[in-house]
Structure formats: structure tokens, C-alpha cells
Scaffold this active site. Sequence first.
Site, PDB file in Angstrom:
ATOM      1  N   ASP A  97       0.871  -1.182   0.000  1.00 36.86           N
ATOM      2  CA  ASP A  97       0.000   0.000   0.000  1.00 36.86           C
ATOM      3  C   ASP A  97       0.906   1.229   0.000  1.00 36.86           C
ATOM      4  O   ASP A  97       2.106   1.130   0.260  1.00 36.86           O
ATOM      5  CB  ASP A  97      -0.895   0.002   1.248  1.00 36.86           C
ATOM      6  CG  ASP A  97      -1.773   1.249   1.301  1.00 36.86           C
ATOM      7  OD1 ASP A  97      -2.392   1.583   0.280  1.00 36.86           O
ATOM      8  OD2 ASP A  97      -1.816   1.922   2.355  1.00 36.86           O
ATOM      9  N   SER A  98       0.310   2.381  -0.247  1.00 39.90           N
ATOM     10  CA  SER A  98       1.068   3.626  -0.193  1.00 39.90           C
ATOM     11  C   SER A  98       1.549   3.911   1.230  1.00 39.90           C
ATOM     12  O   SER A  98       2.444   4.723   1.427  1.00 39.90           O
ATOM     13  CB  SER A  98       0.189   4.775  -0.674  1.00 39.90           C
ATOM     14  OG  SER A  98      -0.999   4.813   0.082  1.00 39.90           O
ATOM     15  N   CYS A 132      -3.799  -0.833  -2.110  1.00 39.19           N
ATOM     16  CA  CYS A 132      -4.077   0.591  -2.323  1.00 39.19           C
ATOM     17  C   CYS A 132      -5.118   0.774  -3.432  1.00 39.19           C
ATOM     18  O   CYS A 132      -4.924   0.300  -4.561  1.00 39.19           O
ATOM     19  CB  CYS A 132      -2.768   1.274  -2.713  1.00 39.19           C
ATOM     20  SG  CYS A 132      -2.930   3.041  -2.960  1.00 39.19           S
ATOM     21  N   GLU A 156      -5.565   8.880   9.913  1.00 42.11           N
ATOM     22  CA  GLU A 156      -4.164   8.754  10.356  1.00 42.11           C
ATOM     23  C   GLU A 156      -3.972   9.440  11.707  1.00 42.11           C
ATOM     24  O   GLU A 156      -3.137   9.051  12.505  1.00 42.11           O
ATOM     25  CB  GLU A 156      -3.221   9.370   9.326  1.00 42.11           C
ATOM     26  CG  GLU A 156      -3.301   8.650   8.004  1.00 42.11           C
ATOM     27  CD  GLU A 156      -2.002   7.972   7.593  1.00 42.11           C
ATOM     28  OE1 GLU A 156      -0.937   8.406   8.030  1.00 42.11           O
ATOM     29  OE2 GLU A 156      -2.093   6.997   6.817  1.00 42.11           O
ATOM     30  N   CYS A 200     -11.245   3.436  -0.615  1.00 48.49           N
ATOM     31  CA  CYS A 200      -9.935   3.892  -0.131  1.00 48.49           C
ATOM     32  C   CYS A 200      -9.606   3.069   1.108  1.00 48.49           C
ATOM     33  O   CYS A 200     -10.500   2.772   1.915  1.00 48.49           O
ATOM     34  CB  CYS A 200      -9.990   5.381   0.221  1.00 48.49           C
ATOM     35  SG  CYS A 200      -8.477   5.984   0.999  1.00 48.49           S
ATOM     36  N   HIS A 229      -8.368   3.674   3.904  1.00 50.71           N
ATOM     37  CA  HIS A 229      -8.628   4.212   5.248  1.00 50.71           C
ATOM     38  C   HIS A 229     -10.116   4.255   5.626  1.00 50.71           C
ATOM     39  O   HIS A 229     -10.449   4.378   6.796  1.00 50.71           O
ATOM     40  CB  HIS A 229      -8.084   5.632   5.349  1.00 50.71           C
ATOM     41  CG  HIS A 229      -6.592   5.729   5.305  1.00 50.71           C
ATOM     42  ND1 HIS A 229      -5.849   5.279   4.236  1.00 50.71           N
ATOM     43  CD2 HIS A 229      -5.699   6.231   6.197  1.00 50.71           C
ATOM     44  CE1 HIS A 229      -4.573   5.508   4.476  1.00 50.71           C
ATOM     45  NE2 HIS A 229      -4.454   6.086   5.659  1.00 50.71           N
TER      46      HIS A 229
HETATM   47  N1  DGL Z   1      -3.939   3.962   0.118  1.00 53.00           N
HETATM   48  C1  DGL Z   1      -4.576   5.057  -0.564  1.00 53.00           C
HETATM   49  C2  DGL Z   1      -5.833   4.527  -1.269  1.00 53.00           C
HETATM   50  O1  DGL Z   1      -6.397   3.531  -0.899  1.00 53.00           O
HETATM   51  C3  DGL Z   1      -4.948   6.184   0.387  1.00 53.00           C
HETATM   52  C4  DGL Z   1      -3.758   6.993   0.876  1.00 53.00           C
HETATM   53  C5  DGL Z   1      -3.008   7.662  -0.256  1.00 53.00           C
HETATM   54  O2  DGL Z   1      -3.508   8.646  -0.832  1.00 53.00           O
HETATM   55  O3  DGL Z   1      -1.915   7.195  -0.579  1.00 53.00           O
HETATM   56  O4  DGL Z   1      -6.266   5.118  -2.229  1.00 53.00           O
END
Ligand code: DGL
Length: 277
Positions: free
Chosen positions: A11-12, A74, A153, A185, A187
Site C-alpha cells: 500500500d502507499s 491501495c 491517520e 480507499c 482508510h
Molecule cells: N492507500 C490510498 C488509497 O487507498 C490512500 C492513501 C493515499 O492517498 O496514498 O487510495
Amino acid sequence: MKNNFPIGIFDSGIGGLTVVKEVINILPQEDIIYLGDTARVPYGIRSAETVIRYAIENTEFLLTKNIKALVVACNTVSAVGLEELKKRIEIPVIGVLEPGAEAAVRATKNRIIGVIGTEATISSSSYKKTILRIEPDIAVYGKACPLFVPLVEEGWTEGKIVQSIVDRYLNDMKSRNIDTLVLGCTHYPLLKRAIQQALGDRVTLIDSAVETALTLRNLLIEKGLARDNNPSPKRIFFVTDAPERFQRIGMNFIGNVITEVEKVSIPYREVVSMDIL
Ligand code: DGL
């Protein structure tokens, strides 16, 4: 035995832990290697070209760990870069977008679906295209909610301030009469309660993390890659920056599962020679 190799998940940053949590629930016997690209997060505000480059570099790192399958946790990468990754590697790859889109199509009764995600995910229209490919006769409305990631976060997932931000973003969705909303997303599952409160019980929320773990289970069985038993499954976590922060905030996502986090540099070079410095 390839079956005993780990599953790679990236993931990012930290958000992909929502996917790890569901993979552990549904496939408790599997070893997992997770990479969170915490040095380059957020991806959701970047161009497709940059997101794809990051995704390739993350995948190259996980491939050095002998993974048997790759999960792109992600949403942003799943929306803009999954096809590129599939072209480049031989092991099975799944993203979070298709499982979420399929579940939304199954859930909707009035055929009006909402999708929320990062700016990159929503502007790619990938959820919309995937839903319409499955079922052309559905109305799909997207909405970027860029403040949701920093809220989560920060550990702010409920309370007055959170609710008013969530209400404001989702106002449009209410007027569209959606009966299903995809949490597009990593989160957003942590904001489920506030999102449900904003939209009311009539709207079904689709958690892509759960759907992805179910799809992964089917894929491993189908490819003969599922692991039978494993008395002490290993979950190994790598990040590209700030391992302590990852461990601390990761608690909100999956509790005590993260016992150790190692920092790596991406692009990854297995042997770093001092001579070239
Ligand atoms: N992991 C990213 C997503 O699911 C969210 C956080 C980011 O913008 O990197 O799109």
C-alpha cells in the site's frame, strides 16, 4: 513448495492494514509480507504516471521475498496501475477495486451506486468503468474525500468534528438517492460508523478490504496455492520511512499484530556496495 510461500501486500502507507486485517481473518494460515511506502504517501494526489512507477518499484521489492501472489491493497494503485503490474509479473495479482465493484453490483437494488475515494481514484473513473462493465444499466456517482485519510491517520474516526466533515462530503450522495456506497480507499473502513450515520441505514456500505480477502481466498484455491496448515504464521512488515509511527498508528488498524517493522529503501537494491557511495 510454492504453497508455503508468503502473500505479498503493498500500500502507499498504513491504510493497507485494513486489507491485512481481513486477509488474516479469512486466511489465518497464510504468511504475509507487507510493504507500506510511508516515505512517498499519499499516492492519491499524484499523477497516474508517478503512482505506476511507485507501484512497480514496490512490487520489485516484494518479488525479492519470493511471494506466491500479490495483493495491491491501495485503491489508488488498483485504479490507475493494476493492468500495468499484471503485464509485468507472472504470479497472480489482485487489486481491491474489482472485488469492491462486484460486491456493489450484487448489493444494489435501486441501481444507484456511490463511490468515494482519493482524488486520483475518483478522477480515473476506474470504479465507474468496472461497475458499468459488469452491469451497464447502473448509475454511478463518484466523490473524492481527501480529508478522510489525514483524519484516520490522526486517529479521529468519530465525534462532532469528524461527523460534520463526513456529512459535508456525503451531502451530494444523499441527494443522488444511492442505496450502496463503495468505500474506495484503504482508510475509509475506519470511518464506517460516521459514514453510515451520514447516509442512514438504508445505504449498504461496501468494504473493499473484506471483498478482496474473499477474492484472494478463491484465487489461491483455484491456482492450487492455498496453504493447508501453519502453526505459527509469520506477518512481516516493511516501510520506507518512520517505522515507529507505522507501528503506533497501525494499532488503530489491526491491534497488536505488528510486532516488528523494518525500514527499507525503495527502489530496492539487495546489495548496497559502499564503493558506489
Ligand atoms: N492507500 C490510498 C488509497 O487507498 C490512500 C492513501 C493515499 O492517498 O496514498 O487510495
